[in-house]
Design a protein around this motif. Structure first.
Motif, PDB file in Angstrom:
ATOM      1  N   ASN A 663       0.852  -1.199   0.000  1.00  0.00           N
ATOM      2  CA  ASN A 663       0.000   0.000   0.000  1.00  0.00           C
ATOM      3  C   ASN A 663       0.880   1.238   0.000  1.00  0.00           C
ATOM      4  O   ASN A 663       0.948   1.985   0.983  1.00  0.00           O
ATOM      5  N   LYS A 664       1.575   1.420  -1.095  1.00  0.00           N
ATOM      6  CA  LYS A 664       2.586   2.476  -1.169  1.00  0.00           C
ATOM      7  C   LYS A 664       1.995   3.861  -0.940  1.00  0.00           C
ATOM      8  O   LYS A 664       2.534   4.658  -0.160  1.00  0.00           O
ATOM      9  N   VAL A 665       0.860   4.163  -1.581  1.00  0.00           N
ATOM     10  CA  VAL A 665       0.262   5.494  -1.459  1.00  0.00           C
ATOM     11  C   VAL A 665      -0.169   5.772  -0.032  1.00  0.00           C
ATOM     12  O   VAL A 665       0.129   6.828   0.540  1.00  0.00           O
ATOM     13  N   GLY A 666      -0.859   4.810   0.563  1.00  0.00           N
ATOM     14  CA  GLY A 666      -1.331   5.002   1.933  1.00  0.00           C
ATOM     15  C   GLY A 666      -0.181   5.139   2.915  1.00  0.00           C
ATOM     16  O   GLY A 666      -0.251   5.930   3.864  1.00  0.00           O
ATOM     17  N   THR A 667       0.872   4.370   2.714  1.00  0.00           N
ATOM     18  CA  THR A 667       2.027   4.435   3.608  1.00  0.00           C
ATOM     19  C   THR A 667       2.718   5.787   3.501  1.00  0.00           C
ATOM     20  O   THR A 667       3.097   6.388   4.520  1.00  0.00           O
ATOM     21  N   ILE A 668       2.879   6.280   2.281  1.00  0.00           N
ATOM     22  CA  ILE A 668       3.522   7.594   2.095  1.00  0.00           C
ATOM     23  C   ILE A 668       2.686   8.694   2.741  1.00  0.00           C
ATOM     24  O   ILE A 668       3.229   9.616   3.375  1.00  0.00           O
ATOM     25  N   LYS A 669       1.368   8.609   2.604  1.00  0.00           N
ATOM     26  CA  LYS A 669       0.497   9.595   3.261  1.00  0.00           C
ATOM     27  C   LYS A 669       0.692   9.568   4.775  1.00  0.00           C
ATOM     28  O   LYS A 669       0.748  10.614   5.429  1.00  0.00           O
ATOM     29  N   LEU A 671       3.365   8.596   6.388  1.00  0.00           N
ATOM     30  CA  LEU A 671       4.691   9.145   6.697  1.00  0.00           C
ATOM     31  C   LEU A 671       4.672  10.669   6.659  1.00  0.00           C
ATOM     32  O   LEU A 671       5.261  11.340   7.520  1.00  0.00           O
ATOM     33  N   ILE A 672       3.997  11.222   5.669  1.00  0.00           N
ATOM     34  CA  ILE A 672       3.916  12.689   5.569  1.00  0.00           C
ATOM     35  C   ILE A 672       3.203  13.264   6.788  1.00  0.00           C
ATOM     36  O   ILE A 672       3.622  14.287   7.360  1.00  0.00           O
ATOM     37  N   LYS A 673       2.149  12.602   7.198  1.00  0.00           N
ATOM     38  CA  LYS A 673       1.414  13.054   8.384  1.00  0.00           C
ATOM     39  C   LYS A 673       2.296  13.013   9.626  1.00  0.00           C
ATOM     40  O   LYS A 673       2.253  13.911  10.482  1.00  0.00           O
ATOM     41  N   GLN A 674       3.120  11.985   9.734  1.00  0.00           N
ATOM     42  CA  GLN A 674       3.996  11.853  10.900  1.00  0.00           C
ATOM     43  C   GLN A 674       5.080  12.933  10.912  1.00  0.00           C
ATOM     44  O   GLN A 674       5.556  13.340  11.979  1.00  0.00           O
ATOM     45  N   LEU A 675       5.455  13.438   9.728  1.00  0.00           N
ATOM     46  CA  LEU A 675       6.502  14.463   9.648  1.00  0.00           C
ATOM     47  C   LEU A 675       6.135  15.723  10.429  1.00  0.00           C
ATOM     48  O   LEU A 675       7.014  16.418  10.950  1.00  0.00           O
ATOM     49  N   ILE A 676       4.851  16.008  10.486  1.00  0.00           N
ATOM     50  CA  ILE A 676       4.424  17.221  11.209  1.00  0.00           C
ATOM     51  C   ILE A 676       3.885  16.883  12.594  1.00  0.00           C
ATOM     52  O   ILE A 676       3.442  17.771  13.329  1.00  0.00           O
ATOM     53  N   GLY A 677       3.903  15.600  12.936  1.00  0.00           N
ATOM     54  CA  GLY A 677       3.406  15.189  14.246  1.00  0.00           C
ATOM     55  C   GLY A 677       4.498  15.191  15.300  1.00  0.00           C
ATOM     56  O   GLY A 677       5.693  15.268  14.999  1.00  0.00           O
ATOM     57  N   LYS A 678       4.085  15.091  16.542  1.00  0.00           N
ATOM     58  CA  LYS A 678       5.026  15.066  17.656  1.00  0.00           C
ATOM     59  C   LYS A 678       5.619  13.673  17.833  1.00  0.00           C
ATOM     60  O   LYS A 678       5.016  12.670  17.456  1.00  0.00           O
ATOM     61  N   GLN A 704      14.114   9.741  12.046  1.00  0.00           N
ATOM     62  CA  GLN A 704      13.412   9.646  13.326  1.00  0.00           C
ATOM     63  C   GLN A 704      11.913   9.502  13.106  1.00  0.00           C
ATOM     64  O   GLN A 704      11.245   8.656  13.717  1.00  0.00           O
ATOM     65  N   LYS A 705      11.365  10.316  12.200  1.00  0.00           N
ATOM     66  CA  LYS A 705       9.932  10.285  11.931  1.00  0.00           C
ATOM     67  C   LYS A 705       9.529   8.963  11.279  1.00  0.00           C
ATOM     68  O   LYS A 705       8.457   8.417  11.553  1.00  0.00           O
ATOM     69  N   VAL A 706      10.389   8.442  10.404  1.00  0.00           N
ATOM     70  CA  VAL A 706      10.121   7.153   9.770  1.00  0.00           C
ATOM     71  C   VAL A 706      10.032   6.043  10.818  1.00  0.00           C
ATOM     72  O   VAL A 706       9.122   5.200  10.787  1.00  0.00           O
ATOM     73  N   VAL A 707      10.972   6.032  11.753  1.00  0.00           N
ATOM     74  CA  VAL A 707      10.971   5.010  12.799  1.00  0.00           C
ATOM     75  C   VAL A 707       9.730   5.129  13.671  1.00  0.00           C
ATOM     76  O   VAL A 707       9.083   4.124  14.010  1.00  0.00           O
ATOM     77  N   VAL A 708       9.353   6.350  14.031  1.00  0.00           N
ATOM     78  CA  VAL A 708       8.163   6.551  14.863  1.00  0.00           C
ATOM     79  C   VAL A 708       6.916   6.047  14.133  1.00  0.00           C
ATOM     80  O   VAL A 708       6.068   5.363  14.717  1.00  0.00           O
ATOM     81  N   TYR A 709       6.812   6.394  12.849  1.00  0.00           N
ATOM     82  CA  TYR A 709       5.657   5.932  12.077  1.00  0.00           C
ATOM     83  C   TYR A 709       5.622   4.401  12.022  1.00  0.00           C
ATOM     84  O   TYR A 709       4.558   3.781  12.177  1.00  0.00           O
TER      85      TYR A 709
END
Length: 717
Positions: A663-669, A671-678, A704-709
């Motif tokens: 689910n490449k599209v959903g996963t990228i979305k 990840l992008i959301k996590q970039l602005i998250g805490k 860091q954001k990738v690992v958190v996601y």
């Protein structure tokens, strides 16, 4: 090379100088499979070949062990601390780095007859130079390639003032050692004090070597294989297999999560038998396969126990030994083993049993000194006795061994017997490899205990030829358990390669055990197949209508086990084989396979798969074990070299990789959301392990954001 004592060296460069001096610049350098290689000697030889194009070096071996590498900074952060912790001090093979990079010099050839599964996909040199060989034919094929140097690591021990060497982890090529000594082939040993000293045919005296390298700088840690986690799929296969193992029988299994799962099933059967039987009943195993279990295996605890006859002495055999399951000892004499199998002779020696034994052909009508030595070796006659002029002597007393007079046999039984059998063997193996914990367990055993795990050549373990009657007696009720990759609905098994010719691993000893299972009157072959696999977003069936590569042909089919059940194919017609295999196929693929079988005319048009086998789904599997998972089906039942944090992070990153494929599209979305998250506080311990708790650059912030996601997506936080 026909000399009484070896050249001793504490300098690898001088050792290689001597090798080149003796055999010249055309060197066919043999090394054993896996653990028993000399990094130092082969690396020095390879360095010389790179510097001198006149040297023509061929390396003949199998399964070169390599530490995991990484291709990204994120992988490095995960793997580098693990590599440092588990493989600290373990050398690398210089030639393997160049092999993988595609830069081996033209004067160097590397040929292997077995490799790590999937290790050489897209490695052209390895694919082209692979030698397909049964394990028992490996020595023959190495000789045919012109070997002139055989080199391996050895353990060293002084026993009663005399120095002995042990092939330790690799007695598999014992036959090659004999060939070297008989045919003027240079035989080189490399002493490594980290190797446990193993007994049996592994033991050699110094004059069996031409050269021995020994020095403090040449001792090195053993390569460790961390335990893989056991999935529900594997646990179900192991549970089914555990029901097919008969008490008092013989077991062969291999390394990996499937072998561990089998051991778990056997230990559950033996130590928590009520729970074991409850699971068999609740999961429907008894209902479906009760008659087969009664005939082939069992459900009860192991009272007589098992004996191991296995080319690979895997770590779980020690676990089974400590659990009281591997405890049936075998002995190196036909008459003794025959009476043991019949129940006449037992560990506690009785006059009646020995009287029967002495009437066997080997000891009667007149016992020879060889017969006396065997009876004394195995504790049947006391240690303080001797043999002279066909009499057994104890001080001033003696007894005739001419049993044509029954009174002589009676007197011997009355005066000469020991108390208990001794020097029995619990396992015959040819090579071993495992975790650091496994090596420590072997080293910590005293000599008497370690000698029960006897090492010998594959020409002994993997076949009956040479001493058929004894080996058949020892290997009663043998269950040879092997794994395959694909299964056709007619029973062909593919285990070692793809239909385009790509080598995945090698046949190893699989065919040897297949043929032995069919040769033994009470032996059975159990082939394990995971019914499905993931390829990107797709789930594919490993059970197919046909496949263009076969390792075990259908005329040698026997028992097949998947996570969905057992198919007993022995002696069955094609239509019954197809029906049995469809019963253990994932239900998502049953209809298509059945339609193909009908189209080809191999099964009646009106045939329907019974409803009891129509719910073969991963979800159903999970539900079968759910209530028992925490207590009996944990991912690492025998421990792990990984930390708790590494297990969680590893699962998260693998899940992320799968999500990107499915689910490449959903996963990228996400990840992008996590970039602005805490960054949640619960992730700190995992980020600290990845050295990402404090970020020093935009790149590190992104990682860091990738690992958190990934942690969030996998349920890790």
């Amino acid at each position: 090379m026909n000399q009484s004592q070896p050249v001793m060296s504490n300098d690898v460069e001088k050792c290689v100088d001597e090798i080149i001096k003796r055999v010249g610049k055309t060197i066919v350098f043999g090394m054993p499979l896996a653990l028993g290689k000399s990094y130092h000697i082969v690396n020095e030889l390879y360095r010389r070949a790179k510097e001198d194009p006149e040297i023509n070096l061929t390396i003949m071996t199998a399964l070169a062990l390599e530490k995991p590498g990484w291709s990204s900074d994120l992988e490095r952060r995960m793997l580098a601390p693990i590599v440092e912790r588990i493989w600290k001090g373990v050398p690398d093979f210089d030639y393997m780095a160049d092999l993988r990079a595609g830069i081996l010099p033209k004067n160097v050839t590397v040929r292997e007859f077995f490799c790590k599964a999937g290790g050489y996909i897209n490695v052209a040199h390895a694919q082209q130079e692979y030698v397909s060989s049964n394990y028992t034919h490996a020595v023959r094929d190495i000789v045919l390639n012109g070997i002139n140097v055989y080199c391996h690591a050895v353990a060293k021990k002084t026993i009663d003032g005399k120095v002995f060497y042990s092939d330790s982890c690799n007695s598999d090529m014992a036959e090659l050692v004999d060939y070297c000594n008989e045919n003027n082939i240079l035989h080189v040993g490399h002493v490594n004090n980290e190797l446990p000293f193993m007994f049996g045919d592994a033991v050699n005296i110094s004059d069996r070597y031409d050269m021995i390298l020994e020095g403090e700088q040449y001792h090195f840690p053993l390569f460790s294989i961390p335990k893989a986690s056991i999935t529900t799929q594997d646990y179900m296969i192991g549970l089914y297999v555990s029901t097919l193992i008969k008490d008092g029988g013989t077991l062969q299994i291999g390394i990996g999560s499937l072998g561990d799962a089998i051991a778990c099933g056997l230990i559950l059967r033996h130590t928590h038998n009520d729970i074991y039987k409850q699971i068999l009943a609740e999961s429907g195993i008894d209902k479906k396969y009760g008659n087969l279990i009664n005939e082939v295996g069992g459900r009860d605890t192991f009272e007589e126990g098992l004996y191991g006859a296995t080319e690979m002495f895997v770590e779980v055999f020690v676990k089974l030994y400590k659990a009281g399951i591997v405890k049936r000892k075998v002995f190196g004499n036909v008459a003794i083993q025959k009476l043991l199998n019949e129940g006449t002779l037992k560990e506690k020696i009785t006059p009646e049993a020995v009287d029967s034994l002495l009437q066997e052909d080997f000891f009667s009508p007149v016992m020879t000194e060889e017969g006396f030595d065997i009876l004394q070796k195995y504790g049947i006659l006391r240690e303080n006795l001797s043999f002279k002029d066909y009499r057994i002597v104890n001080g001033s007393s003696s007894w005739s061994v001419d049993f044509r007079d029954p009174e002589n046999r009676k007197l011997l039984v009355e005066n000469c017997l020991g108390d208990n059998l001794k020097n029995g063997v619990l396992l015959h193996g040819s090579f071993f490899i495992g975790s650091n914990g496994f090596y420590n367990e072997l080293r910590e055993m005293d000599d008497e205990e370690r000698s029960m795990f006897e090492m010998t050549g594959v020409d002994t373990v993997n076949q009956l030829y040479g001493n058929e009657r004894l080996r058949a007696l020892q290997r009663k009720e043998a269950r040879f358990v092997n794994a395959g990759m694909k299964l056709s609905i007619l029973g062909n098994v593919c285990s070692d390669g793809l239909e385009n010719g790509t080598v995945i691993s090698g046949v190893g000893g699989q065919y040897n055990f297949v043929s032995m299972a069919h040769a033994l009157p009470d032996g059975r072959l159990i082939m394990m197949i995971r019914s499905t696999k993931q390829k990107g977003a797709d789930t594919l069936s490993n059970i197919v209508f046909n496949y263009g590569h076969t390792t075990v042909p259908r005329h040698l089919r026997d028992i097949i086990v998947t996570e969905y059940g057992i198919a007993d194919l022995l002696g069955k017609s094609d239509k019954d084989v197809i029906a049995s295999i469809l019963n253990i196929t994932d239900s998502r693929f049953q209809d298509d396979l059945l339609a193909k079988a009908k189209k080809s005319g191999k099964i009646p048009q009106e045939y329907k798969i019974p409803e009891i086998y129509r719910n073969n789904t991963p979800e159903r599997l999970e539900s079968k074990l759910e209530s028992y998972r925490n207590n009996y089906f944990s991912p690492f039942p025998f421990g792990t070299d990984f930390t708790d944090q590494e297990i969680v992070i590893g699962k998260a990153l693998r899940g992320l990789k799968t999500s990107l494929n499915t689910n490449k599209v959903g996963t990228i979305k996400g990840l992008i959301k996590q970039l602005i998250g805490k960054v949640p506080e619960s992730s700190n311990v995992y980020l600290e392990r990845m050295d990402l708790d404090i970020t020093r650059s935009l790149k590190e912030k992104m990682m860091q954001k990738v690992v958190v996601y990934a942690l969030k997506s996998s349920g890790g936080i």
